[in-house]
Design an enzyme around this catalytic site. Structure first.
Site, PDB file in Angstrom:
ATOM      1  N   TYR A 166       0.416  -1.187  -0.132  1.00  0.00           N
ATOM      2  CA  TYR A 166       0.067  -0.234   0.002  1.00  0.00           C
ATOM      3  C   TYR A 166       1.288   1.213  -0.047  1.00  0.00           C
ATOM      4  CZ  TYR A 166      -3.835   3.486   1.547  1.00  0.00           C
ATOM      5  OH  TYR A 166      -4.448   4.625   1.420  1.00  0.00           O
ATOM      6  N   LYS A 170       0.706   4.256  -2.492  1.00  0.00           N
ATOM      7  CA  LYS A 170       0.088   5.291  -2.635  1.00  0.00           C
ATOM      8  C   LYS A 170       1.677   6.342  -3.003  1.00  0.00           C
ATOM      9  CE  LYS A 170      -3.649   4.960  -1.825  1.00  0.00           C
ATOM     10  NZ  LYS A 170      -4.446   6.243  -2.650  1.00  0.00           N
TER      11      LYS A 170
END
Length: 259
Positions: A166, A170
């Site tokens: 993640y 991101k």
């Protein structure tokens, strides 16, 4: 979110314009769908949460707002995502503002990551943004401009270590923003990143907010209040509207001063 939580700001340029949001049925996405509807925008959105999406659209229509266009869609399926965008444009016309919001912050350790899991995380948290941009840019050129808003996260900046895939995805939101702002700028298409702090969505409260989390908020935020989804929606409204006409290739952080 009640009507009273909305900012008093009204953006006349948003009225009647088509806004497409990924991951719009719950959390920050739902706050944005509602906020744009209150601006009189024609909102389209996709989400895997079919029941929540149908309920949100019906509720807003019952409030005499423009009923948002919703389709259940798994954004891991690029063909399905691009087909949904095409269908939305057939209903509301070319997209003026695209909000790449969809994401999943499931926790995982470095040791547990497999190649398949990595690909699946990227297919949710990174890949849909690029292919959604690919779908809307021709229409934005026809309109003479547009606004693309990619969602980042402060998690990787805070060196949070319990979701490396993640964090990687991101952090790439900023690269996508800056990589697209140059070539698209000549067509008056603006590209920016909105980076939220720890937003108190139902998911975050249910899964991650415990006593340690409460202490982290008080220790790291400059402002004492908890960050709510509507604060992110307010920033996105500004970036989608003509009021931010000369803002592009930038990152706008809404984290109560955490970073």
């Amino acid at each position: 979110m009640s009507r009273s939580t909305h900012s008093s700001a009204v953006y006349p340029s948003l009225k009647g314009r088509h806004v497409f949001i990924t991951g719009g049925a719950t959390g920050i996405g739902a706050a944005m769908v509602e906020a744009f509807a209150h601006q009189g925008a024609q909102v389209s959105y996709v989400d895997v949460a079919n029941e929540a999406g149908e309920s949100l659209s019906a509720r807003l229509a019952a409030e005499s707002l423009p009923k948002p266009w919703f389709r259940a869609c798994d954004v891991k399926d690029v063909n399905a995502l691009q087909a949904a965008i095409t269908q939305a444009m057939q209903t509301h016309g070319d997209v003026h503002a695209l909000v790449n919001n969809v994401a999943s912050d499931d926790r995982h350790s470095l040791e547990s990551v497999t190649a398949d899991y990595f690909d699946e995380r990227m297919a949710i948290n990174l890949r849909p943004a690029l292919f959604a941009i690919q779908s809307v840019v021709p229409g934005m050129k026809r309109l003479g401009g547009g606004s693309i808003i990619n969602f980042g996260s402060i998690g990787w900046k805070a060196k949070q270590g319990d979701y490396p895939c993640y964090a990687m995805a991101k952090s790439a939101a900023n690269g996508l923003t800056r990589g697209m702002a140059g070539p698209l700028g000549k067509d008056h298409i603006r590209v920016n990143t909105v980076t939220p702090g720890w937003v108190m969505t139902e998911r975050q409260i249910n899964l991650w907010l415990d006593e340690d989390g409460e202490q982290n908020i008080q220790r790291n935020q400059c402002l004492p209040d908890k960050l709510q989804p509507e604060y992110l929606a307010n920033m996105v409204l500004f970036l989608a509207a003509d009021d931010s006409a000369m803002c592009t290739a930038q990152e706008f952080t809404v984290d109560a001063g955490w970073t």
